[in-house]
Design a protein around this motif. Structure first.
Motif, mmCIF file in Angstrom:
data_model
loop_
_atom_site.group_PDB
_atom_site.id
_atom_site.type_symbol
_atom_site.label_atom_id
_atom_site.label_comp_id
_atom_site.label_asym_id
_atom_site.label_seq_id
_atom_site.Cartn_x
_atom_site.Cartn_y
_atom_site.Cartn_z
ATOM 1 N N ASN A 58 10.335 -9.984 6.204
ATOM 2 C CA ASN A 58 9.524 -9.436 7.285
ATOM 3 C C ASN A 58 8.060 -9.650 6.923
ATOM 4 O O ASN A 58 7.692 -9.638 5.754
ATOM 5 C CB ASN A 58 9.816 -7.950 7.462
ATOM 6 N N VAL A 59 7.221 -9.817 7.919
ATOM 7 C CA VAL A 59 5.802 -10.030 7.639
ATOM 8 C C VAL A 59 5.124 -8.693 7.327
ATOM 9 O O VAL A 59 4.477 -8.541 6.301
ATOM 10 C CB VAL A 59 5.090 -10.756 8.798
ATOM 11 N N MET A 107 2.784 -7.728 3.939
ATOM 12 C CA MET A 107 2.153 -6.404 3.869
ATOM 13 C C MET A 107 3.221 -5.321 3.984
ATOM 14 O O MET A 107 4.030 -5.363 4.901
ATOM 15 C CB MET A 107 1.137 -6.222 5.000
ATOM 16 N N THR A 108 3.186 -4.348 3.078
ATOM 17 C CA THR A 108 4.076 -3.189 3.146
ATOM 18 C C THR A 108 3.243 -1.926 3.043
ATOM 19 O O THR A 108 2.385 -1.810 2.178
ATOM 20 C CB THR A 108 5.112 -3.198 2.002
ATOM 21 N N LEU A 109 3.512 -0.982 3.938
ATOM 22 C CA LEU A 109 2.921 0.346 3.861
ATOM 23 C C LEU A 109 4.046 1.333 3.628
ATOM 24 O O LEU A 109 5.067 1.283 4.320
ATOM 25 C CB LEU A 109 2.201 0.710 5.157
ATOM 26 N N VAL A 129 0.858 -1.155 0.000
ATOM 27 C CA VAL A 129 0.000 0.000 0.000
ATOM 28 C C VAL A 129 0.909 1.223 0.000
ATOM 29 O O VAL A 129 1.776 1.337 0.858
ATOM 30 C CB VAL A 129 -0.917 0.011 1.241
ATOM 31 N N GLU A 130 0.718 2.109 -0.945
ATOM 32 C CA GLU A 130 1.576 3.284 -1.033
ATOM 33 C C GLU A 130 0.739 4.549 -1.081
ATOM 34 O O GLU A 130 -0.248 4.645 -1.806
ATOM 35 C CB GLU A 130 2.441 3.205 -2.286
ATOM 36 N N GLY A 131 1.135 5.535 -0.258
ATOM 37 C CA GLY A 131 0.477 6.826 -0.276
ATOM 38 C C GLY A 131 -0.942 6.813 0.267
ATOM 39 O O GLY A 131 -1.725 7.700 -0.027
ATOM 40 N N PHE A 132 -1.264 5.836 1.077
ATOM 41 C CA PHE A 132 -2.594 5.703 1.656
ATOM 42 C C PHE A 132 -2.732 6.753 2.753
ATOM 43 O O PHE A 132 -1.951 6.775 3.688
ATOM 44 C CB PHE A 132 -2.717 4.286 2.228
#
Length: 178
Positions: A54-55, A31-33, A1-4
């Motif tokens: 990494n999770v 999951m990546t934010l 997820v980017e720029g959320f």
């Protein structure tokens, strides 16, 4: 997820996801934010089964609430890695499972579960095997410690299937997406 990005009065929501990464490659994450602000990450189930991954990773995030999630790794990656905290981060009522002693990072500091809690995170969280049905099915078995553990103040009233949360009806909800 980017720029959320949500706003303080109405955070964006990432809820009720089942995230599994079984890719046999270095650095595979569930999951990546990246560059996210004002986000509620509630009632997700995430697992990585191969090494060096990494999770949950977060980069340049702030004003994030992390609650009711199950985060599991079977290998040597972090359960939670944060680099570039730009605002508050609160985390509680989650279940974490990892074979590592240092399983959390808010860069550049690594934390054990005890150090993580002493730093003010996850006071009511569990550090145990969630007892999923299998590596490909992140539903909880009847013996799971993640059952009936989260207060109903997340505003998440249903699960991944749209079924009422909690089930059976009581004052606590299960961790994770179902």
């Amino acid at each position: 997820v980017e720029g959320f990005a949500g706003v303080a009065s109405q955070p964006g929501r990432i809820i009720n996801n089942m995230l599994i990464n079984r890719t046999d490659a270095i650095g595979q994450i569930a999951m990546t934010l990246d560059a996210c602000e004002h986000a509620d990450i509630f009632h997700n189930s995430a697992q990585v089964t191969f090494q060096f991954a990494n999770v949950v990773q977060m980069y340049d995030v702030g004003n994030v609430r992390f609650k009711g999630n199950i985060v599991r790794t079977a290998t040597d990656g972090m359960v939670l890695f944060i680099d570039g905290l730009t605002g508050s981060f609160t985390s509680d009522y989650n279940l974490f499972h990892t074979p590592l002693s240092y399983a959390f990072t808010v860069s550049p500091v690594g934390y054990t579960a005890a150090n993580w809690q002493a730093a003010g995170y996850d006071a009511n969280s569990l550090f145990a095997d969630p007892l999923f049905i299998s590596d490909l099915d992140l539903h909880l078995t009847l013996a799971s410690p993640a059952r009936n553990t989260v207060p109903l103040n997340t505003g998440v009233l249903d699960d991944i299937y749209g079924e009422a949360r909690p089930w059976p009806v009581n004052n606590l909800s299960d961790m994770g997406c179902d």
